[in-house]
Design a protein around this motif. Structure first.
Motif, mmCIF file in Angstrom:
data_model
loop_
_atom_site.group_PDB
_atom_site.id
_atom_site.type_symbol
_atom_site.label_atom_id
_atom_site.label_comp_id
_atom_site.label_asym_id
_atom_site.label_seq_id
_atom_site.Cartn_x
_atom_site.Cartn_y
_atom_site.Cartn_z
ATOM 1 N N GLU A 84 -20.451 -24.787 -3.615
ATOM 2 C CA GLU A 84 -20.961 -23.467 -3.970
ATOM 3 C C GLU A 84 -20.068 -22.835 -5.025
ATOM 4 O OE1 GLU A 84 -22.098 -19.215 -1.808
ATOM 5 O OE2 GLU A 84 -21.374 -20.875 -0.605
ATOM 6 N N ASP A 85 -20.693 -22.135 -5.958
ATOM 7 C CA ASP A 85 -19.940 -21.292 -6.874
ATOM 8 C C ASP A 85 -19.586 -20.040 -6.090
ATOM 9 O OD1 ASP A 85 -20.347 -23.130 -8.856
ATOM 10 O OD2 ASP A 85 -21.914 -22.001 -9.877
ATOM 11 N N LYS A 86 -18.290 -19.747 -5.988
ATOM 12 C CA LYS A 86 -17.835 -18.620 -5.166
ATOM 13 C C LYS A 86 -17.040 -17.644 -6.006
ATOM 14 C CE LYS A 86 -17.747 -20.804 -0.698
ATOM 15 N NZ LYS A 86 -17.946 -20.033 0.470
ATOM 16 N N LEU A 87 -17.276 -16.375 -5.752
ATOM 17 C CA LEU A 87 -16.502 -15.307 -6.367
ATOM 18 C C LEU A 87 -15.550 -14.780 -5.314
ATOM 19 C CD1 LEU A 87 -16.234 -13.563 -8.967
ATOM 20 C CD2 LEU A 87 -17.692 -11.903 -7.823
ATOM 21 N N MET A 88 -14.262 -14.853 -5.612
ATOM 22 C CA MET A 88 -13.239 -14.417 -4.672
ATOM 23 C C MET A 88 -12.402 -13.341 -5.347
ATOM 24 S SD MET A 88 -13.896 -16.429 -2.125
ATOM 25 C CE MET A 88 -12.478 -16.484 -1.061
ATOM 26 N N GLY A 89 -11.825 -12.451 -4.521
ATOM 27 C CA GLY A 89 -11.050 -11.362 -5.089
ATOM 28 C C GLY A 89 -9.739 -11.115 -4.378
ATOM 29 N N LYS A 90 -8.887 -10.406 -5.073
ATOM 30 C CA LYS A 90 -7.607 -9.960 -4.528
ATOM 31 C C LYS A 90 -7.380 -8.560 -5.088
ATOM 32 C CE LYS A 90 -5.463 -12.745 -8.164
ATOM 33 N NZ LYS A 90 -4.510 -13.807 -8.454
ATOM 34 N N PHE A 91 -6.472 -7.785 -4.463
ATOM 35 C CA PHE A 91 -6.307 -6.418 -4.945
ATOM 36 C C PHE A 91 -4.937 -5.839 -4.644
ATOM 37 C CE2 PHE A 91 -7.490 -5.809 -0.603
ATOM 38 C CZ PHE A 91 -7.041 -4.554 -0.215
ATOM 39 N N LYS A 92 -4.704 -4.695 -5.273
ATOM 40 C CA LYS A 92 -3.457 -3.954 -5.118
ATOM 41 C C LYS A 92 -3.803 -2.474 -5.032
ATOM 42 C CE LYS A 92 0.495 -2.866 -8.072
ATOM 43 N NZ LYS A 92 1.193 -3.281 -9.298
ATOM 44 N N VAL A 93 -3.094 -1.750 -4.158
ATOM 45 C CA VAL A 93 -3.293 -0.312 -4.008
ATOM 46 C C VAL A 93 -1.946 0.380 -4.201
ATOM 47 C CG1 VAL A 93 -4.079 1.553 -2.502
ATOM 48 C CG2 VAL A 93 -5.122 -0.721 -2.319
ATOM 49 N N VAL A 94 -1.912 1.384 -5.098
ATOM 50 C CA VAL A 94 -0.696 2.144 -5.364
ATOM 51 C C VAL A 94 -0.971 3.617 -5.094
ATOM 52 C CG1 VAL A 94 0.989 2.833 -7.131
ATOM 53 C CG2 VAL A 94 0.043 0.515 -7.140
ATOM 54 N N ASP A 95 -0.111 4.258 -4.293
ATOM 55 C CA ASP A 95 -0.183 5.706 -4.068
ATOM 56 C C ASP A 95 0.423 6.372 -5.294
ATOM 57 O OD1 ASP A 95 0.229 8.381 -3.371
ATOM 58 O OD2 ASP A 95 0.579 7.874 -1.262
ATOM 59 N N LEU A 96 -0.401 7.071 -6.077
ATOM 60 C CA LEU A 96 0.058 7.656 -7.331
ATOM 61 C C LEU A 96 1.007 8.833 -7.132
ATOM 62 C CD1 LEU A 96 -3.237 7.406 -9.394
ATOM 63 C CD2 LEU A 96 -1.220 5.935 -9.523
ATOM 64 N N SER A 97 0.956 9.491 -5.975
ATOM 65 C CA SER A 97 1.848 10.628 -5.749
ATOM 66 C C SER A 97 3.285 10.175 -5.485
ATOM 67 C CB SER A 97 1.340 11.502 -4.602
ATOM 68 O OG SER A 97 1.280 10.749 -3.419
ATOM 69 N N THR A 98 3.468 8.994 -4.905
ATOM 70 C CA THR A 98 4.815 8.481 -4.610
ATOM 71 C C THR A 98 5.149 7.224 -5.403
ATOM 72 O OG1 THR A 98 4.023 7.091 -2.805
ATOM 73 C CG2 THR A 98 4.698 9.364 -2.247
ATOM 74 N N ASN A 99 4.159 6.688 -6.111
ATOM 75 C CA ASN A 99 4.284 5.430 -6.856
ATOM 76 C C ASN A 99 4.647 4.251 -5.942
ATOM 77 O OD1 ASN A 99 3.758 4.305 -9.334
ATOM 78 N ND2 ASN A 99 5.904 4.226 -9.920
ATOM 79 N N GLN A 100 4.286 4.387 -4.667
ATOM 80 C CA GLN A 100 4.563 3.341 -3.679
ATOM 81 C C GLN A 100 3.386 2.365 -3.625
ATOM 82 O OE1 GLN A 100 4.955 4.805 0.318
ATOM 83 N NE2 GLN A 100 5.516 2.816 1.149
ATOM 84 N N ILE A 101 3.708 1.067 -3.587
ATOM 85 C CA ILE A 101 2.672 0.045 -3.444
ATOM 86 C C ILE A 101 2.310 -0.038 -1.969
ATOM 87 C CG2 ILE A 101 2.140 -2.405 -3.668
ATOM 88 C CD1 ILE A 101 4.077 -2.474 -6.049
ATOM 89 N N LEU A 102 1.060 0.259 -1.651
ATOM 90 C CA LEU A 102 0.598 0.251 -0.269
ATOM 91 C C LEU A 102 0.105 -1.122 0.167
ATOM 92 C CD1 LEU A 102 -1.337 3.645 -0.321
ATOM 93 C CD2 LEU A 102 1.021 3.213 0.412
ATOM 94 N N TYR A 103 -0.444 -1.862 -0.780
ATOM 95 C CA TYR A 103 -0.964 -3.198 -0.467
ATOM 96 C C TYR A 103 -0.982 -3.987 -1.766
ATOM 97 C CZ TYR A 103 -3.746 -6.870 1.646
ATOM 98 O OH TYR A 103 -4.166 -8.079 2.148
ATOM 99 N N ASN A 104 -0.603 -5.256 -1.689
ATOM 100 C CA ASN A 104 -0.623 -6.077 -2.894
ATOM 101 C C ASN A 104 -0.744 -7.555 -2.524
ATOM 102 O OD1 ASN A 104 -0.400 -7.174 -5.414
ATOM 103 N ND2 ASN A 104 1.689 -6.510 -5.791
ATOM 104 N N ASP A 105 -1.856 -8.145 -2.893
ATOM 105 C CA ASP A 105 -1.992 -9.596 -2.743
ATOM 106 C C ASP A 105 -2.401 -10.239 -4.077
ATOM 107 O OD1 ASP A 105 -4.692 -8.972 -2.895
ATOM 108 O OD2 ASP A 105 -5.268 -10.204 -1.182
ATOM 109 N N LEU A 106 -2.026 -9.575 -5.185
ATOM 110 C CA LEU A 106 -2.370 -10.090 -6.511
ATOM 111 C C LEU A 106 -1.665 -11.412 -6.834
ATOM 112 C CD1 LEU A 106 -2.505 -6.881 -8.739
ATOM 113 C CD2 LEU A 106 -4.397 -8.151 -7.710
ATOM 114 N N ASN A 107 -0.673 -11.788 -6.045
ATOM 115 C CA ASN A 107 0.020 -13.048 -6.279
ATOM 116 C C ASN A 107 -0.743 -14.257 -5.737
ATOM 117 O OD1 ASN A 107 0.409 -12.374 -3.629
ATOM 118 N ND2 ASN A 107 2.569 -12.926 -3.563
#
Length: 160
Positions: A84-107
């Motif tokens: 099957e042709d599959k579309l898969m994703g990964k993401f990152k979430v940054v809190d802009l008020s503290t510049n803290q990375i809340l979640y990151n699996d871009l690696n």
């Protein structure tokens, strides 16, 4: 004699390789396919999503990266398999008020490490599922991205 054996081996290898995929059908096929069927993106739906998408919601910046895996083989517990042709994703979430990375699996680089799966689409609405690992208590959410008809570079996010 050597030449005959080499020719026979080449012929055997060629026949074996060509018999793996039994048929090619569109991704939106309703009936469950036979062993070895290739569910291919014949409608060219997936390339639109490939690449990086960014957006801001509630003072958090979201970065999504989608990758298309072509002819990915899935083998089931009963020994059956499909491609099957599959579309898969990964993401990152940054809190802009503290510049803290809340979640990151871009690696993530291996297919198994991607946590966002494309499920299906109806017209402009594309359905996805996020399923996390045991380390994050198997958190999951189903969401959809909708192509914006007024701007082809934007999508709208909704959870369901």
């Amino acid at each position: 004699m050597k030449k005959l054996i080499k020719t026979f081996c080449l012929l055997l290898f060629t026949v074996n390789v060509s018999c793996q995929v039994t048929q090619t059908v569109p991704l939106k096929t309703i009936e469950y396919p036979d062993y070895g069927t290739y569910l291919k993106d014949l409608d060219n739906v997936l390339p639109f999503w490939e690449g990086t998408w960014k957006g801001t919601v509630n003072n958090k910046e979201y970065t999504f990266q989608f990758v298309k895996f072509t002819q990915h083989q899935t083998t089931f517990s009963d020994g059956s398999y499909e491609y099957e042709d599959k579309l898969m994703g990964k993401f990152k979430v940054v809190d802009l008020s503290t510049n803290q990375i809340l979640y990151n699996d871009l690696n993530a680089t291996n297919f198994e490490d991607y946590k966002i799966y494309f499920l299906s689409n109806i017209d402009r609405q594309y359905f996805f599922k996020f399923y996390d690992t045991v380390n994050n208590c198997y958190n999951s959410v189903e969401f959809s991205l909708i192509k914006d008809t007024t701007n082809s570079n934007q999508v709208l996010y909704t959870e369901f």
